[in-house]
Motif scaffolding. Structure first.
Motif, PDB file in Angstrom:
ATOM      1  N   ILE A 231      -5.656 -10.558   3.429  1.00 12.62           N
ATOM      2  CA  ILE A 231      -4.253 -10.245   3.117  1.00 12.62           C
ATOM      3  C   ILE A 231      -4.129  -9.695   1.705  1.00 12.62           C
ATOM      4  O   ILE A 231      -3.445  -8.690   1.462  1.00 12.62           O
ATOM      5  CB  ILE A 231      -3.375 -11.502   3.292  1.00 12.62           C
ATOM      6  CG1 ILE A 231      -3.346 -11.927   4.772  1.00 12.62           C
ATOM      7  CG2 ILE A 231      -1.957 -11.254   2.790  1.00 12.62           C
ATOM      8  CD1 ILE A 231      -2.664 -13.256   5.019  1.00 12.62           C
ATOM      9  N   LEU A 232      -4.793 -10.347   0.765  1.00 14.81           N
ATOM     10  CA  LEU A 232      -4.724  -9.892  -0.624  1.00 14.81           C
ATOM     11  C   LEU A 232      -5.326  -8.499  -0.778  1.00 14.81           C
ATOM     12  O   LEU A 232      -4.778  -7.631  -1.477  1.00 14.81           O
ATOM     13  CB  LEU A 232      -5.450 -10.883  -1.531  1.00 14.81           C
ATOM     14  CG  LEU A 232      -5.497 -10.532  -3.022  1.00 14.81           C
ATOM     15  CD1 LEU A 232      -4.097 -10.349  -3.587  1.00 14.81           C
ATOM     16  CD2 LEU A 232      -6.248 -11.599  -3.811  1.00 14.81           C
ATOM     17  N   LEU A 233      -6.451  -8.256  -0.112  1.00 14.31           N
ATOM     18  CA  LEU A 233      -7.082  -6.947  -0.187  1.00 14.31           C
ATOM     19  C   LEU A 233      -6.152  -5.861   0.358  1.00 14.31           C
ATOM     20  O   LEU A 233      -6.024  -4.780  -0.248  1.00 14.31           O
ATOM     21  CB  LEU A 233      -8.403  -6.957   0.592  1.00 14.31           C
ATOM     22  CG  LEU A 233      -9.143  -5.615   0.707  1.00 14.31           C
ATOM     23  CD1 LEU A 233      -9.438  -5.037  -0.667  1.00 14.31           C
ATOM     24  CD2 LEU A 233     -10.429  -5.785   1.505  1.00 14.31           C
ATOM     25  N   TYR A 234      -5.489  -6.141   1.478  1.00 12.33           N
ATOM     26  CA  TYR A 234      -4.586  -5.153   2.062  1.00 12.33           C
ATOM     27  C   TYR A 234      -3.434  -4.839   1.105  1.00 12.33           C
ATOM     28  O   TYR A 234      -3.044  -3.674   0.934  1.00 12.33           O
ATOM     29  CB  TYR A 234      -4.040  -5.657   3.402  1.00 12.33           C
ATOM     30  CG  TYR A 234      -3.307  -4.591   4.189  1.00 12.33           C
ATOM     31  CD1 TYR A 234      -3.994  -3.704   5.011  1.00 12.33           C
ATOM     32  CD2 TYR A 234      -1.927  -4.460   4.105  1.00 12.33           C
ATOM     33  CE1 TYR A 234      -3.337  -2.717   5.724  1.00 12.33           C
ATOM     34  CE2 TYR A 234      -1.250  -3.477   4.813  1.00 12.33           C
ATOM     35  CZ  TYR A 234      -1.964  -2.604   5.618  1.00 12.33           C
ATOM     36  OH  TYR A 234      -1.311  -1.627   6.310  1.00 12.33           O
ATOM     37  N   GLU A 235      -2.872  -5.872   0.472  1.00 11.07           N
ATOM     38  CA  GLU A 235      -1.767  -5.656  -0.461  1.00 11.07           C
ATOM     39  C   GLU A 235      -2.231  -4.846  -1.678  1.00 11.07           C
ATOM     40  O   GLU A 235      -1.498  -3.977  -2.180  1.00 11.07           O
ATOM     41  CB  GLU A 235      -1.186  -6.990  -0.911  1.00 11.07           C
ATOM     42  CG  GLU A 235      -0.426  -7.713   0.181  1.00 11.07           C
ATOM     43  CD  GLU A 235       0.406  -8.867  -0.344  1.00 11.07           C
ATOM     44  OE1 GLU A 235       0.198  -9.242  -1.516  1.00 11.07           O
ATOM     45  OE2 GLU A 235       1.253  -9.379   0.397  1.00 11.07           O
ATOM     46  N   MET A 236      -3.430  -5.117  -2.158  1.00  8.99           N
ATOM     47  CA  MET A 236      -3.945  -4.358  -3.289  1.00  8.99           C
ATOM     48  C   MET A 236      -4.192  -2.902  -2.902  1.00  8.99           C
ATOM     49  O   MET A 236      -3.924  -1.988  -3.690  1.00  8.99           O
ATOM     50  CB  MET A 236      -5.241  -5.003  -3.809  1.00  8.99           C
ATOM     51  CG  MET A 236      -5.042  -6.364  -4.444  1.00  8.99           C
ATOM     52  SD  MET A 236      -6.569  -7.048  -5.128  1.00  8.99           S
ATOM     53  CE  MET A 236      -6.849  -5.939  -6.510  1.00  8.99           C
ATOM     54  N   LEU A 237      -4.676  -2.681  -1.685  1.00 10.38           N
ATOM     55  CA  LEU A 237      -4.913  -1.306  -1.231  1.00 10.38           C
ATOM     56  C   LEU A 237      -3.600  -0.539  -1.077  1.00 10.38           C
ATOM     57  O   LEU A 237      -3.536   0.667  -1.335  1.00 10.38           O
ATOM     58  CB  LEU A 237      -5.665  -1.325   0.108  1.00 10.38           C
ATOM     59  CG  LEU A 237      -7.127  -1.795   0.048  1.00 10.38           C
ATOM     60  CD1 LEU A 237      -7.692  -1.969   1.454  1.00 10.38           C
ATOM     61  CD2 LEU A 237      -7.989  -0.826  -0.747  1.00 10.38           C
ATOM     62  N   GLU A 238      -2.543  -1.238  -0.663  1.00 11.43           N
ATOM     63  CA  GLU A 238      -1.254  -0.564  -0.535  1.00 11.43           C
ATOM     64  C   GLU A 238      -0.677  -0.159  -1.885  1.00 11.43           C
ATOM     65  O   GLU A 238       0.153   0.744  -1.965  1.00 11.43           O
ATOM     66  CB  GLU A 238      -0.260  -1.474   0.201  1.00 11.43           C
ATOM     67  CG  GLU A 238      -0.489  -1.529   1.701  1.00 11.43           C
ATOM     68  CD  GLU A 238       0.727  -2.052   2.433  1.00 11.43           C
ATOM     69  OE1 GLU A 238       1.308  -3.055   1.970  1.00 11.43           O
ATOM     70  OE2 GLU A 238       1.105  -1.456   3.465  1.00 11.43           O
ATOM     71  N   SER A 239      -1.098  -0.832  -2.965  1.00  9.76           N
ATOM     72  CA  SER A 239      -0.581  -0.498  -4.293  1.00  9.76           C
ATOM     73  C   SER A 239      -1.417   0.570  -4.999  1.00  9.76           C
ATOM     74  O   SER A 239      -1.075   0.988  -6.098  1.00  9.76           O
ATOM     75  CB  SER A 239      -0.538  -1.757  -5.169  1.00  9.76           C
ATOM     76  OG  SER A 239      -1.848  -2.213  -5.461  1.00  9.76           O
ATOM     77  N   VAL A 240      -2.514   1.008  -4.366  1.00 10.87           N
ATOM     78  CA  VAL A 240      -3.351   2.053  -4.967  1.00 10.87           C
ATOM     79  C   VAL A 240      -2.602   3.389  -4.944  1.00 10.87           C
ATOM     80  O   VAL A 240      -1.945   3.721  -3.959  1.00 10.87           O
ATOM     81  CB  VAL A 240      -4.689   2.173  -4.214  1.00 10.87           C
ATOM     82  CG1 VAL A 240      -5.504   3.354  -4.742  1.00 10.87           C
ATOM     83  CG2 VAL A 240      -5.495   0.883  -4.362  1.00 10.87           C
ATOM     84  N   ARG A 241      -2.718   4.127  -6.035  1.00 14.36           N
ATOM     85  CA  ARG A 241      -2.049   5.412  -6.151  1.00 14.36           C
ATOM     86  C   ARG A 241      -3.069   6.527  -6.334  1.00 14.36           C
ATOM     87  O   ARG A 241      -4.215   6.272  -6.728  1.00 14.36           O
ATOM     88  CB  ARG A 241      -1.073   5.397  -7.336  1.00 14.36           C
ATOM     89  CG  ARG A 241       0.091   4.426  -7.154  1.00 14.36           C
ATOM     90  CD  ARG A 241       0.997   4.880  -6.029  1.00 14.36           C
ATOM     91  NE  ARG A 241       2.062   3.918  -5.748  1.00 14.36           N
ATOM     92  CZ  ARG A 241       2.034   3.032  -4.781  1.00 14.36           C
ATOM     93  NH1 ARG A 241       0.960   2.950  -4.000  1.00 14.36           N
ATOM     94  NH2 ARG A 241       3.047   2.217  -4.567  1.00 14.36           N
TER      95      ARG A 241
END
Length: 530
Positions: A231-241
């Motif tokens: 879950i944490l990895l997915y949230e971090m990937l969604e914040s990548v720009r």
């Protein structure tokens, strides 16, 4: 007549050899693991005698073998190298005063002790049985020995594995550890050791079930950790720009590796499990990992707008579970030996020193004078030097920065002026936003109000902001209103900061902010200048 194991060890460390033979060293490790019983103690005793050989080449070969055994033989061997007898013998030839240029053998021993201190006594599940390593580390520092810088790769090879383990594997791991500890307690034979051995035998025999872990529940906890990481990895990937390089983000890389390594075992358990509810949970977790790995692949290709279903929900946190520890060398401050345990504030100062390098000047409380009583500093069987442990607030008090050359700071956006003062966005990453509002108070003093926001869907715990300014400025930080930022919250945590700038220079700050999310330790660093 020496045993087969002793003879092979002596052959592997023969003075006639000029390079260690990795295959032979691993064969010795395999023999120790297979024989168990007295084999770990016999091997450790033989190796440490060869370390003290007059032949430099033989001593270095023995140290290489020792390192291989520590990394491949697990807790039974760790228990032997953590004994007072072994550690005293390991440093037996150390000079009373550290030499300006230590011999290769002394340097290698210092490296190994520091490595064991970090990866074993700070991170091992059985760290309470290995405390004498930490004692020896402190004694050597007190004597004035300086420890080499560690390589992250060598520490990682010794650190506990994060791989998913089944209930049977967890039980077998504890059984091996209990058996090794029981044999060592009986060998020592002191009254307190025999009492502990009797208690341990009751647990191993099943007579005392009160302290027998629930391995099924421990396995469920392991699955929850994998789910948290996904879950944490997915949230971090969604914040990548666009422009961000995820392969350089160690947290993302570690989380992805942990999820990918757990998946084969999860898939195997799906085929072996008979409980339908458990099968459904495993299938859900397997789907989550598939989706987060697909998201990782998309981001790596430059596709940032793809979305996948992450249907798992964060499990209820177990308040009795200890937080996962990360490899950190920050607390190992080798700049000056000290016989006292550092208070919390000093540890924070060491953290800032790690940011700014050895040229940084970080203020810290004066340490008490070392005890005057003379004793053999290398004797762990004697009483260690008196230590003073004090409690203090984790908030930094007036840190300062001094460099021999003018530091180069990253450019930052111009501050926005509001009724609260000039607004500066210090941090905006991974859902964490820290805003500073700067208001002048006097000619050389200004008040800074820090606001912490959490744009992610999970709470951020154990929050800690650390700031440092150039030596020409003085900065004082008050305690935060809370160390936990609720999810989807705006400016829910605040902190007051007073900055004195007598020379009226442009504001320059460096920061380190740390917090914990889903049981994973996060850390962000950077700098700001007006």
């Amino acid at each position: 007549m020496p045993s087969t194991l002793v003879a092979i060890i002596e052959g592997a460390c023969s003075p006639a050899r000029y390079e260690p033979e990795l295959g032979l060293n691993l064969e010795i490790c395999e023999m120790i693991n297979k024989k168990q019983g007295s084999a770990p103690r016999e091997a450790a005793s033989t190796i440490v005698k060869l370390v003290n050989s007059k032949n430099l080449n033989q001593a270095m070969l023995a140290l290489t073998l020792l390192d291989n055994c520590v990394k491949n033989c697990g807790y039974p061997f760790h228990l032997q190298i953590a004994s007072k007898e072994f550690l005293n013998e390991l440093v037996r030839k150390f000079p009373e005063r550290p030499a300006p240029f230590p011999s290769p053998v002394v340097q290698r021993i210092l490296y190994l002790i520091k490595e064991w201190k970090v990866a074993l006594t700070d991170m091992s599940r059985h760290k309470d049985d290995l405390v004498h390593i930490k004692d020896m580390y402190r004694l050597l520092r007190f004597k004035g020995y300086r420890f080499p810088e560690l390589r992250d790769s060598s520490v990682a090879a010794l650190a506990p594995s994060d791989s998913l383990k089944s209930a049977h594997e967890l039980e077998e791991e504890d059984r091996v550890a209990q058996s090794a500890k029981l044999q060592e307690l009986i060998r020592r034979g002191r009254p307190q050791d025999l009492v502990e051995a009797n208690r341990l035998m009751k647990i191993m025999s099943g007579f005392d079930t009160r302290q027998t872990p629930d391995y099924s529940q421990k396995f469920e906890d392991e699955l929850h950790k994998v789910q948290d990481k996904a879950i944490l990895l997915y949230e971090m990937l969604e914040s990548v720009r666009p422009g961000d390089n995820i392969e350089r983000n160690e947290t993302i890389t570690d989380l992805k590796s942990a999820c990918a390594s757990a998946q084969p075992k999860i898939q195997k358990m799906i085929t072996e499990e008979e409980d339908n509810d458990k099968i459904e949970n495993l299938l859900t977790l397997n789907d989550m990992i598939n989706n987060v790995v697909a998201k990782y692949a998309d981001v790596k290709k430059g596709l940032y707008d793809t979305h996948y279903e992450i249907s798992g929900k964060p499990p209820t946190q177990n308040t009795t579970e200890e937080p996962r520890q990360a490899i950190s060398l920050i607390d190992l401050d080798d700049s000056a030996p000290s016989p006292v345990a550092q208070p919390n504030t000093a540890n924070v100062m060491n953290d800032l020193s790690d940011i700014f390098g050895t040229s940084a000047s970080i203020s810290s409380p004066p340490a008490p004078s070392p005890p005057q009583k003379k004793q053999d500093i290398f004797d762990l069987l004697g009483a260690p030097p008196a230590q003073t442990v004090s409690k203090s607030s984790p908030v930094i008090a007036s840190p300062s920065l001094h460099n021999t050359t003018t530091p180069t700071f990253k450019s930052a956006p111009s501050p926005v002026v509001s009724q609260q003062g000039e607004r500066v966005v210090l941090v905006n990453k991974n859902g964490l936003v820290i805003e500073l509002y700067i208001q002048p108070m006097a000619d050389t003093t200004c008040r800074i109000k820090a606001y912490f926001s959490n744009q992610s869907t999970a709470p951020m715990d154990k929050l800690m902001l650390r700031l440092a300014a150039p030596k020409s400025m003085q900065i004082k930080m008050e305690p935060q209103s809370s160390q936990c930022i609720p999810p989807k919250s705006d400016k829910s945590v605040t902190q007051d900061i007073i900055l004195n700038n007598p020379q009226r220079e442009s504001l320059r700050l460096r920061y380190k902010v740390s917090y914990e999310q889903f049981g994973v330790e996060m850390e962000l660093t950077g700098d700001y200048h007006a």
